[in-house]
Design an enzyme around this catalytic site. Sequence first.
Site, PDB file in Angstrom:
ATOM      1  CG  ASP A  12      -1.820   1.140   1.373  1.00 27.16           C
ATOM      2  OD1 ASP A  12      -1.710   2.127   0.607  1.00 27.16           O
ATOM      3  OD2 ASP A  12      -2.688   1.085   2.266  1.00 27.16           O
ATOM      4  CB  ILE A  13       1.574   3.828  -2.601  1.00 25.61           C
ATOM      5  CG1 ILE A  13       2.762   4.754  -2.893  1.00 25.61           C
ATOM      6  CG2 ILE A  13       0.229   4.535  -2.754  1.00 25.61           C
ATOM      7  CD1 ILE A  13       2.877   5.183  -4.341  1.00 25.61           C
ATOM      8  CG  ASN A  26      -9.018  12.787 -11.709  1.00 23.66           C
ATOM      9  OD1 ASN A  26      -8.701  13.941 -11.441  1.00 23.66           O
ATOM     10  ND2 ASN A  26      -9.912  12.125 -10.998  1.00 23.66           N
ATOM     11  N   GLY A  34      -9.336   3.994  -7.193  1.00 18.56           N
ATOM     12  CA  GLY A  34      -8.124   3.213  -6.969  1.00 18.56           C
ATOM     13  C   GLY A  34      -7.128   3.864  -6.035  1.00 18.56           C
ATOM     14  CB  VAL A  35      -3.430   4.223  -6.360  1.00 17.58           C
ATOM     15  CG1 VAL A  35      -2.308   4.907  -5.614  1.00 17.58           C
ATOM     16  CG2 VAL A  35      -3.147   2.734  -6.479  1.00 17.58           C
ATOM     17  CG  ASP A  36      -6.483  10.173  -7.501  1.00 19.09           C
ATOM     18  OD1 ASP A  36      -5.778  10.849  -6.732  1.00 19.09           O
ATOM     19  OD2 ASP A  36      -7.285  10.687  -8.308  1.00 19.09           O
ATOM     20  CB  SER A 119      -1.143   4.943 -17.523  1.00 18.40           C
ATOM     21  OG  SER A 119      -1.285   6.319 -17.732  1.00 18.40           O
ATOM     22  N   GLY A 121      -4.666   0.054 -14.234  1.00 17.59           N
ATOM     23  CA  GLY A 121      -6.032   0.089 -13.721  1.00 17.59           C
ATOM     24  C   GLY A 121      -6.997   0.595 -14.777  1.00 17.59           C
TER      25      GLY A 121
END
Length: 174
Positions: A12-13, A26, A34-36, A119, A121
């Site tokens: 997990d970042i 985005n 997701g990660v964002d 980029s 996902g």
Amino acid sequence: MKKEQLSVLLTDITELEVDAIVNSANRSLLGGGGVDRAIHRRAGRELLLACMAFDGCQPGDSVVTSGFNLPAKWVIHTVGPVWTGGAGNEEATLASCYRTALARAKEKGCRSLAFSSISRGIHRFPVDLAARIAVETLLAEAFEGDVIFCVYTEEDREAYRTILGSLFEEAVKD
């Protein structure tokens, strides 16, 4: 950059204690999926407010904010391309994401940096191509710190392991 400075982790970042994490954002920078979403959720509302100060961000470019409630001091937001089959200059745009994010990290004096899988996902970039572009782009740049490719799926980890493993064994950590 030297190949010994690169590693790959499936984790997990938002948990990494590095100077900066690189968010695959985005164009609006106002949070997505997701990660964002995970980064925005963990960093807190202050991250959203900081991102609102920008007029978005174009694909291939990067902006930086504080990490707020994250262990990382900085969040570098980069907007990766959506894969449309390769005819839309997606490879060059993805490479630009890595170069501009690294430039923002240098501006902030970062010595440790973790990249999410830009980029991947919902953007559907092919995993092997995305990993190759990430590694080759960063190896061509000057940076004195360490870089982690922080991946979320086993498929991404294997793609990075393959390319990093072809360069050197020590880069692959579990």
